[in-house]
Design a protein around this motif. Structure first.
Motif, PDB file in Angstrom:
ATOM      1  N   ALA A  59       0.860  -1.190   0.000  1.00 53.61           N
ATOM      2  CA  ALA A  59       0.000   0.000   0.000  1.00 53.61           C
ATOM      3  C   ALA A  59       0.894   1.237   0.000  1.00 53.61           C
ATOM      4  CB  ALA A  59      -0.906  -0.004   1.224  1.00 53.61           C
ATOM      5  N   GLY A  60       0.560   2.192  -0.825  1.00 54.09           N
ATOM      6  CA  GLY A  60       1.403   3.375  -0.973  1.00 54.09           C
ATOM      7  C   GLY A  60       1.110   4.479   0.021  1.00 54.09           C
ATOM      8  N   THR A  61       2.094   5.369   0.156  1.00 49.76           N
ATOM      9  CA  THR A  61       1.994   6.550   1.008  1.00 49.76           C
ATOM     10  C   THR A  61       1.832   7.765   0.097  1.00 49.76           C
ATOM     11  OG1 THR A  61       3.384   5.494   2.662  1.00 49.76           O
ATOM     12  CG2 THR A  61       3.307   7.883   2.710  1.00 49.76           C
ATOM     13  N   ILE A  62       1.046   8.733   0.539  1.00 46.54           N
ATOM     14  CA  ILE A  62       0.857   9.931  -0.284  1.00 46.54           C
ATOM     15  C   ILE A  62       2.175  10.705  -0.392  1.00 46.54           C
ATOM     16  CG2 ILE A  62      -0.344  12.144  -0.485  1.00 46.54           C
ATOM     17  CD1 ILE A  62      -2.687  10.902   1.041  1.00 46.54           C
ATOM     18  N   ARG A  63       2.532  11.098  -1.618  1.00 42.56           N
ATOM     19  CA  ARG A  63       3.724  11.907  -1.863  1.00 42.56           C
ATOM     20  C   ARG A  63       3.303  13.178  -2.588  1.00 42.56           C
ATOM     21  NH1 ARG A  63       7.322  10.255   1.616  1.00 42.56           N
ATOM     22  NH2 ARG A  63       7.321   7.987   1.660  1.00 42.56           N
ATOM     23  N   ASP A  64       3.899  14.266  -2.211  1.00 45.00           N
ATOM     24  CA  ASP A  64       3.576  15.553  -2.819  1.00 45.00           C
ATOM     25  C   ASP A  64       4.860  16.357  -2.934  1.00 45.00           C
ATOM     26  OD1 ASP A  64       2.683  18.067  -3.520  1.00 45.00           O
ATOM     27  OD2 ASP A  64       0.893  17.964  -2.262  1.00 45.00           O
TER      28      ASP A  64
ATOM     29  N   GLY B 111      -0.648   8.232  22.670  1.00 45.86           N
ATOM     30  CA  GLY B 111       0.810   8.191  22.827  1.00 45.86           C
ATOM     31  C   GLY B 111       1.512   7.566  21.630  1.00 45.86           C
ATOM     32  N   PHE B 112       0.927   7.730  20.445  1.00 45.17           N
ATOM     33  CA  PHE B 112       1.501   7.118  19.241  1.00 45.17           C
ATOM     34  C   PHE B 112       2.138   8.165  18.332  1.00 45.17           C
ATOM     35  CE2 PHE B 112      -2.207   4.306  20.192  1.00 45.17           C
ATOM     36  CZ  PHE B 112      -1.476   3.186  20.540  1.00 45.17           C
ATOM     37  N   SER B 113       3.133   7.727  17.590  1.00 40.22           N
ATOM     38  CA  SER B 113       3.667   8.543  16.505  1.00 40.22           C
ATOM     39  C   SER B 113       3.030   8.049  15.201  1.00 40.22           C
ATOM     40  CB  SER B 113       5.179   8.394  16.435  1.00 40.22           C
ATOM     41  OG  SER B 113       5.504   7.075  16.027  1.00 40.22           O
ATOM     42  N   PRO B 114       3.027   8.877  14.160  1.00 40.06           N
ATOM     43  CA  PRO B 114       2.479   8.418  12.874  1.00 40.06           C
ATOM     44  C   PRO B 114       3.183   7.153  12.377  1.00 40.06           C
ATOM     45  CG  PRO B 114       2.835  10.789  12.815  1.00 40.06           C
ATOM     46  CD  PRO B 114       3.430  10.302  14.105  1.00 40.06           C
ATOM     47  N   GLU B 115       4.470   7.022  12.652  1.00 38.45           N
ATOM     48  CA  GLU B 115       5.243   5.864  12.178  1.00 38.45           C
ATOM     49  C   GLU B 115       4.716   4.556  12.777  1.00 38.45           C
ATOM     50  OE1 GLU B 115       6.770   8.650  13.574  1.00 38.45           O
ATOM     51  OE2 GLU B 115       7.018   9.461  11.552  1.00 38.45           O
ATOM     52  N   GLU B 116       4.006   4.650  13.886  1.00 42.28           N
ATOM     53  CA  GLU B 116       3.478   3.436  14.510  1.00 42.28           C
ATOM     54  C   GLU B 116       2.175   2.957  13.860  1.00 42.28           C
ATOM     55  OE1 GLU B 116       4.453   3.151  19.018  1.00 42.28           O
ATOM     56  OE2 GLU B 116       4.183   5.276  18.585  1.00 42.28           O
ATOM     57  N   MET B 117       1.669   3.732  12.925  1.00 44.60           N
ATOM     58  CA  MET B 117       0.472   3.322  12.182  1.00 44.60           C
ATOM     59  C   MET B 117       0.925   2.640  10.892  1.00 44.60           C
ATOM     60  SD  MET B 117      -2.020   4.448  14.047  1.00 44.60           S
ATOM     61  CE  MET B 117      -1.052   4.480  15.577  1.00 44.60           C
ATOM     62  N   ASP B 118       0.423   1.457  10.632  1.00 46.85           N
ATOM     63  CA  ASP B 118       0.787   0.768   9.389  1.00 46.85           C
ATOM     64  C   ASP B 118      -0.120   1.148   8.237  1.00 46.85           C
ATOM     65  OD1 ASP B 118       2.856  -0.525  10.587  1.00 46.85           O
ATOM     66  OD2 ASP B 118       1.762  -2.409  10.908  1.00 46.85           O
ATOM     67  N   CYS B 119      -1.256   1.724   8.555  1.00 46.39           N
ATOM     68  CA  CYS B 119      -2.238   1.948   7.511  1.00 46.39           C
ATOM     69  C   CYS B 119      -3.267   2.974   7.958  1.00 46.39           C
ATOM     70  CB  CYS B 119      -2.933   0.617   7.212  1.00 46.39           C
ATOM     71  SG  CYS B 119      -3.744   0.614   5.660  1.00 46.39           S
TER      72      CYS B 119
ATOM     73  N   SER C 133       0.651  14.819   5.200  1.00 48.53           N
ATOM     74  CA  SER C 133       1.897  15.075   5.937  1.00 48.53           C
ATOM     75  C   SER C 133       2.246  13.961   6.922  1.00 48.53           C
ATOM     76  CB  SER C 133       1.787  16.409   6.687  1.00 48.53           C
ATOM     77  OG  SER C 133       0.743  16.322   7.639  1.00 48.53           O
ATOM     78  N   PHE C 134       1.300  13.076   7.245  1.00 50.99           N
ATOM     79  CA  PHE C 134       1.593  12.016   8.213  1.00 50.99           C
ATOM     80  C   PHE C 134       2.461  10.896   7.626  1.00 50.99           C
ATOM     81  CE2 PHE C 134      -2.240  13.976   9.917  1.00 50.99           C
ATOM     82  CZ  PHE C 134      -1.929  14.093  11.257  1.00 50.99           C
ATOM     83  N   GLU C 135       2.439  10.791   6.285  1.00 50.41           N
ATOM     84  CA  GLU C 135       3.221   9.752   5.597  1.00 50.41           C
ATOM     85  C   GLU C 135       2.912   8.347   6.120  1.00 50.41           C
ATOM     86  OE1 GLU C 135       7.312  10.832   5.095  1.00 50.41           O
ATOM     87  OE2 GLU C 135       6.772  12.641   3.997  1.00 50.41           O
ATOM     88  N   ILE C 136       1.628   8.083   6.285  1.00 58.96           N
ATOM     89  CA  ILE C 136       1.160   6.747   6.661  1.00 58.96           C
ATOM     90  C   ILE C 136       0.582   6.104   5.392  1.00 58.96           C
ATOM     91  CG2 ILE C 136      -0.462   5.441   8.115  1.00 58.96           C
ATOM     92  CD1 ILE C 136      -0.534   7.879  10.021  1.00 58.96           C
ATOM     93  N   PRO C 137       0.901   4.836   5.108  1.00 63.08           N
ATOM     94  CA  PRO C 137       0.277   4.165   3.963  1.00 63.08           C
ATOM     95  C   PRO C 137      -1.229   4.416   3.943  1.00 63.08           C
ATOM     96  CG  PRO C 137       1.973   2.765   4.853  1.00 63.08           C
ATOM     97  CD  PRO C 137       1.874   3.962   5.776  1.00 63.08           C
ATOM     98  N   PHE C 138      -1.714   4.882   2.789  1.00 63.12           N
ATOM     99  CA  PHE C 138      -3.027   5.516   2.712  1.00 63.12           C
ATOM    100  C   PHE C 138      -3.970   4.758   1.786  1.00 63.12           C
ATOM    101  CE2 PHE C 138      -5.942   8.559   0.694  1.00 63.12           C
ATOM    102  CZ  PHE C 138      -6.452   9.223   1.799  1.00 63.12           C
ATOM    103  N   LEU C 139      -5.088   4.303   2.315  1.00 62.49           N
ATOM    104  CA  LEU C 139      -6.110   3.673   1.477  1.00 62.49           C
ATOM    105  C   LEU C 139      -7.361   4.530   1.521  1.00 62.49           C
ATOM    106  CD1 LEU C 139      -5.238   0.024   2.443  1.00 62.49           C
ATOM    107  CD2 LEU C 139      -5.087   0.992   0.153  1.00 62.49           C
ATOM    108  N   GLY C 140      -7.603   5.251   0.441  1.00 63.31           N
ATOM    109  CA  GLY C 140      -8.720   6.188   0.374  1.00 63.31           C
ATOM    110  C   GLY C 140     -10.037   5.478   0.178  1.00 63.31           C
ATOM    111  N   LEU C 141     -11.074   5.966   0.869  1.00 64.50           N
ATOM    112  CA  LEU C 141     -12.400   5.362   0.802  1.00 64.50           C
ATOM    113  C   LEU C 141     -13.407   6.387   0.313  1.00 64.50           C
ATOM    114  CD1 LEU C 141     -12.536   3.581   4.281  1.00 64.50           C
ATOM    115  CD2 LEU C 141     -11.651   2.679   2.111  1.00 64.50           C
ATOM    116  N   TYR C 142     -14.477   5.907  -0.331  1.00 64.19           N
ATOM    117  CA  TYR C 142     -15.640   6.758  -0.473  1.00 64.19           C
ATOM    118  C   TYR C 142     -16.886   6.008  -0.032  1.00 64.19           C
ATOM    119  CZ  TYR C 142     -19.102  10.030  -1.574  1.00 64.19           C
ATOM    120  OH  TYR C 142     -20.144  10.901  -1.404  1.00 64.19           O
ATOM    121  N   GLY C 143     -17.433   6.423   1.076  1.00 57.77           N
ATOM    122  CA  GLY C 143     -18.653   5.808   1.579  1.00 57.77           C
ATOM    123  C   GLY C 143     -19.665   6.862   1.978  1.00 57.77           C
ATOM    124  N   ALA C 144     -19.457   8.109   1.532  1.00 60.62           N
ATOM    125  CA  ALA C 144     -20.278   9.238   1.959  1.00 60.62           C
ATOM    126  C   ALA C 144     -20.344   9.202   3.497  1.00 60.62           C
ATOM    127  CB  ALA C 144     -21.651   9.201   1.294  1.00 60.62           C
ATOM    128  N   CYS C 145     -21.536   9.412   4.063  1.00 60.89           N
ATOM    129  CA  CYS C 145     -21.620   9.519   5.523  1.00 60.89           C
ATOM    130  C   CYS C 145     -21.468   8.171   6.231  1.00 60.89           C
ATOM    131  CB  CYS C 145     -22.910  10.209   5.922  1.00 60.89           C
ATOM    132  SG  CYS C 145     -23.034  11.830   5.171  1.00 60.89           S
TER     133      CYS C 145
END
Lengths: 341, 341
Positions: free
Chosen positions: A187-192, B72-80, B99-111
């Motif tokens: 899974a990729g990370t956002i790059r800008d 008490g987490f840093s962004p690096e501790e998030m895998d996804c 800016s968090f640079e966490i592997p990003f899976l975008g969703l669209y589910g409206a509300c």
């Protein structure tokens, strides 16, 4: 059981396979070099509908229907459906696919949607969350033009770095059985990197592509030479050149085994598409129409498929914002079971 | 190992937990009955940004930052990271979270995004695909109004069935450890009963809510009485009444233990919100700000959280299309390990 090889790189130990896939396009895609690989080429880009948005929804319906039929599946045999597209609120997916009544998880990954959806469908099958899952996406030149740029009637000029949104759709059915296997995903990370030109999305996506590819090689301890084909999309000419440049600063060369979906779909000598093709449907149709069947025929064994997305909107670009990119990678294998990364 | 209880109902045997959560809002949300539960209430709805879209992106940034800090987490501790929103091309998520640079899976589910993202984050942790995963969403009254209805300056009138888009955001961090557990999830199927009034989205979403809830009860062999709270959102007044009606035709009554996020966020006697609150941020902030902490305090043990989404766009409604709805369900439990459904 899935095995984590890195923060976001996962090896699918049970190797779910792509049981069936389909690609559809319109006239221009049919006239391109991959035209003969499409399951259906519409002579009428409205697909019999009364608006471009409804036409794109119809494309999603048709392409999923075709993939189901080719695999001999009914919609009821799908436990889950991952889909998304470029239209505002992803309406091609929700309207086009509502009639199937398959549990629906909507995605937004812009033109990275085919690899995002294929990744999630494969992980769901790998982990036993779904017996079979479908991944679907689309784009339509006319719905994209009027939403992202100008109404067609305006006849706006396009700079050389612009890409041509494909009128195309792809669908893949993932499950257990025989077929091209999904071995590993990243899974990729956002790059800008600060690109603000919405007519140069290839450049905006290249840093994300480089980042995901380098992460994958590092996490799997593999090299470009381990793969027969590295397929990005849709970077186009400008994005591809930038990707090579970014990778070379890290000592990685892929040019002898790399293709970009944006450069495969059309004949740039004869078709007026500037820097190449784009749109969710571009990489989806190239993968599902041309590459997966070629893998089944034994023309490629190990393929890295990495669709790339520019996560912008016209509104953000008008507000002077730069364009973030993302790329998700799926390692596909036609080598049968037992091969280690 | 996750266990399938039905086509799209999955029991999470290792019960991942919500390690941390956060909710932020603006002035009107702060003045509502849940105001004191927000981690941050902005007196300035621009959040210091120069556009409503950038303000909403800032909200996503702030709410994830807050959830990380509280745990008490840093962004690096998030895998996804699973995120989405209502804006065209989901730009609050991509711009706000880049800016968090966490592997990003975008969703669209409206509300429905809060339950979709929480479901996927929980499944990723359950299956060992992520050690920790974050779920984030937002909405902003001003960015939604000008995109879906009219620019604020126009001063358009709102019918009684209309809901008020919350300026709010929520984030949850899922992992292993102590916290409210995610026991079971049900992914919803798109339902469309032909509602064409974009000012009556509660009615458009109620059929999907009824369908998912009935599927969940059937797949888990449980009944409303097994749960302390059934929390939908954001159906509002009109959608809630229709949900009760649809469930009663199936012999299911939930009214003695049901709340709707759209009816909790504001004081409809004092605040001029017509049929209630809406927007991805509504159910996200009610869950993350009010309900999860209440569960931790022991006020509720078993909660069904089911955010609902109307998968329309202004373009499709203008073209005379009806509004498809979807609802995803997450069963949360504060009862500790070992309890069987």
């Amino acid at each position: 059981m899935a095995k984590k090889l890195g923060r976001s790189t996962i090896r699918l130990e049970s190797s779910p396979v792509i049981l069936s896939s389909a690609a559809i396009g319109s006239k221009m895609e049919g006239e391109g070099p991959l035209g003969r690989y499409f399951d259906y080429v519409a002579s009428d880009p409205t697909f019999g509908e009364e608006s471009w948005e409804k036409a794109e929804g119809k494309m999603q319906q048709l392409v999923l229907q075709t993939a189901l039929q080719k695999g001999g599946f009914s919609p009821e045999e799908m436990d889950c459906l991952f889909a998304g597209d470029l239209l505002n609120q992803c309406v091609s997916s929700s309207y086009g696919l509502r009639s199937f009544e398959i549990p629906f998880l909507g995605l937004y990954g812009a033109c990275s949607t085919m690899s995002e959806s294929l990744m999630l469908a494969s992980l769901f099958v790998e982990c036993g969350l779904a017996r079979r899952a479908a991944a679907v996406t689309s784009s339509h030149f006319c719905s994209a033009e009027r939403q992202f740029r100008f109404p067609l009637e305006y006849g706006g000029q396009r700079p050389p770095s612009a890409q041509w949104t494909a009128t195309a759709a792809g669908a893949a059915i993932v499950g257990k059985g025989k077929g091209v296997a999904v071995r590993t995903v990243t899974a990729g990370t956002i790059r800008d990197l600060g690109i603000t030109d919405a007519n140069n999305m290839g450049a905006a996506m290249a840093p994300a592509a480089a980042s995901t590819l380098l992460t994958f090689f590092s996490d799997t301890c593999t090299h470009p030479a381990d793969y027969d084909l590295i397929l990005t999309g849709d970077l186009g000419q400008v994005g591809r050149d930038l990707l090579y440049e970014l990778l070379e600063t890290e000592g990685v060369r892929i040019s002898d085994r790399h293709e970009d979906c944006g450069l495969l779909l059309y004949d740039r000598e004869k078709q007026d598409v500037h820097a190449g093709a784009s749109g969710c449907g571009c990489s989806a149709s190239v993968l599902c129409g041309s590459i997966l069947p070629a893998m089944s025929r034994g023309e490629y064994r190990e393929v890295l498929f990495m669709a790339t997305g520019a996560l912008m909107s016209p509104t953000m670009v008008q507000q002077g914002e730069s364009i973030p990119g993302v790329a998700h990678l799926v390692h596909l294998s036609a080598s049968g079971r037992g091969r280690e990364e």
